[in-house]
Design an enzyme around this catalytic site. Structure first.
Site, PDB file in Angstrom:
ATOM      1  N   GLU A  97      14.834  -0.700  10.500  1.00 58.35           N
ATOM      2  CA  GLU A  97      13.413  -0.512  10.205  1.00 58.35           C
ATOM      3  C   GLU A  97      12.711   1.098   9.859  1.00 58.35           C
ATOM      4  OE1 GLU A  97      11.103  -2.708  13.090  1.00 58.35           O
ATOM      5  OE2 GLU A  97       9.291  -2.297  12.234  1.00 58.35           O
TER       6      GLU A  97
ATOM      7  N   ASN B 226       0.742  -1.276   0.035  1.00 58.29           N
ATOM      8  CA  ASN B 226       0.028   0.040   0.096  1.00 58.29           C
ATOM      9  C   ASN B 226       0.799   1.287   0.137  1.00 58.29           C
ATOM     10  OD1 ASN B 226      -2.587  -1.348   0.021  1.00 58.29           O
ATOM     11  ND2 ASN B 226      -1.950  -2.018   2.144  1.00 58.29           N
TER      12      ASN B 226
ATOM     13  N   ARG C 272      -0.704  -2.394  15.957  1.00 56.95           N
ATOM     14  CA  ARG C 272       0.419  -2.042  15.212  1.00 56.95           C
ATOM     15  C   ARG C 272       1.536  -1.631  16.268  1.00 56.95           C
ATOM     16  NH1 ARG C 272      -1.577  -0.129  10.420  1.00 56.95           N
ATOM     17  NH2 ARG C 272      -3.921   0.784  10.494  1.00 56.95           N
TER      18      ARG C 272
ATOM     19  N   ASP D  95      12.192 -13.966   9.206  1.00 58.54           N
ATOM     20  CA  ASP D  95      13.072 -15.032   8.775  1.00 58.54           C
ATOM     21  C   ASP D  95      14.074 -14.628   7.672  1.00 58.54           C
ATOM     22  OD1 ASP D  95      12.257 -16.405  10.916  1.00 58.54           O
ATOM     23  OD2 ASP D  95      11.277 -18.029   9.661  1.00 58.54           O
TER      24      ASP D  95
ATOM     25  N   LEU E 174       6.629   5.830   8.194  1.00 60.00           N
ATOM     26  CA  LEU E 174       6.361   7.123   8.315  1.00 60.00           C
ATOM     27  C   LEU E 174       5.417   7.530   9.380  1.00 60.00           C
ATOM     28  CD1 LEU E 174       5.014   6.260   4.838  1.00 60.00           C
ATOM     29  CD2 LEU E 174       6.584   8.045   5.104  1.00 60.00           C
ATOM     30  N   SER E 175       4.733   7.007   9.967  1.00 61.25           N
ATOM     31  CA  SER E 175       3.832   7.265  11.000  1.00 61.25           C
ATOM     32  C   SER E 175       4.722   6.740  12.205  1.00 61.25           C
ATOM     33  CB  SER E 175       2.454   6.678  10.984  1.00 61.25           C
ATOM     34  OG  SER E 175       2.553   5.560  10.934  1.00 61.25           O
TER      35      SER E 175
ATOM     36  N   HIS F  97       3.858  -6.081  11.114  1.00 60.33           N
ATOM     37  CA  HIS F  97       3.140  -6.799  12.269  1.00 60.33           C
ATOM     38  C   HIS F  97       2.503  -8.190  11.963  1.00 60.33           C
ATOM     39  CE1 HIS F  97       2.878  -2.228  12.799  1.00 60.33           C
ATOM     40  NE2 HIS F  97       1.968  -2.403  11.618  1.00 60.33           N
TER      41      HIS F  97
ATOM     42  N   ARG G 222      -0.336   4.297  17.713  1.00 61.94           N
ATOM     43  CA  ARG G 222      -1.592   4.246  17.074  1.00 61.94           C
ATOM     44  C   ARG G 222      -2.124   2.929  17.612  1.00 61.94           C
ATOM     45  NH1 ARG G 222      -0.175   4.183  10.656  1.00 61.94           N
ATOM     46  NH2 ARG G 222      -2.409   4.157  10.799  1.00 61.94           N
TER      47      ARG G 222
HETATM   48  C1  DQA Z   1       3.541   2.202   8.128  1.00 62.28           C
HETATM   49  C2  DQA Z   1       2.881   1.931   9.470  1.00 62.28           C
HETATM   50  C3  DQA Z   1       2.139   0.319   9.502  1.00 62.28           C
HETATM   51  O1  DQA Z   1       1.435   0.167  10.775  1.00 62.28           O
HETATM   52  C4  DQA Z   1       0.832   0.476   8.300  1.00 62.28           C
HETATM   53  O2  DQA Z   1       0.462  -0.847   8.204  1.00 62.28           O
HETATM   54  C5  DQA Z   1       1.787   0.992   7.005  1.00 62.28           C
HETATM   55  C6  DQA Z   1       2.363   2.194   7.128  1.00 62.28           C
HETATM   56  C7  DQA Z   1       4.085   3.528   8.165  1.00 62.28           C
HETATM   57  O3  DQA Z   1       5.002   3.856   7.253  1.00 62.28           O
HETATM   58  O4  DQA Z   1       3.730   4.383   9.086  1.00 62.28           O
HETATM   59  O5  DQA Z   1       1.129   0.521   6.132  1.00 62.28           O
HETATM   60  O6  DQA Z   1       4.484   1.258   8.154  1.00 62.28           O
END
Ligand code: DQA
Length: 145
Positions: free
Chosen positions: A99, A12, A112, A88, A102-103, A81, A108
């Site tokens: 890692e 996404n 998450r 693995d 963005l958020s 998640h 949240r």
């Molecule tokens: C995300 C945070 C995840 O919880 C979420 O499913 C995403 C984007 C972020 O970049 O903030 O798709 O990885």
């Protein structure tokens, strides 16, 4: 010249800019790519920047990074998640992993709050929008200098 830093994004994230902009910002994935390329260039490094909606494709790229990359930045999106397979693959990669989100998932919904990817990561950058990726590239460069 060192090997490139792989910057991988999960499901996404191709919709960045239009997907819930109040959470993820208005920058598109192309904006993120350009910012990562600029930051890598100032550090004298190169990146390979890719996004997929498919878990198996991400795993193939992580396996490729094992020999092809000096370090790996990954925004696993929701797979972070859920995916032990991704964990693995990262554990087997044997290169520094950063890692990136963005958020700030910790602020949240509770589902998450846990990410499997964190178990294989040296560190985590989250909550700064596009800048999370830039900072993660910088961290990855330092880890693989
Ligand atoms: C995300 C945070 C995840 O919880 C979420 O499913 C995403 C984007 C972020 O970049 O903030 O798709 O990885």
């Amino acid at each position: 010249m060192s090997k490139p830093i792989y910057v991988l994004s999960g499901p996404n994230l191709n919709l960045l800019g239009v997907r819930e902009p109040h959470i993820y910002g208005k920058d598109t994935l192309d904006d993120v790519r350009a910012a990562c390329e600029r930051r890598a260039q100032t550090l004298g490094r190169s990146i390979v920047f890719r996004q997929s909606n498919h878990e198996g494709v991400l795993i193939d790229w992580i396996q490729e990074a094992r020999t092809g990359a000096s370090a790996l930045v990954i925004n696993p999106a929701a797979y972070g998640h859920t995916s032990i397979a991704l964990l693995d693959a990262l554990k087997a990669a044997d290169i520094p992993v950063v890692e990136c989100h963005l958020s700030n998932p910790a602020a949240r919904e509770t589902f998450r709050h846990h990410t499997y990817v964190s178990l294989a990561a040296t560190g985590l950058v989250s909550g700064f929008g596009l800048a999370s990726y830039e900072l993660a590239v910088e961290a990855a460069a330092r880890l693989s200098a």
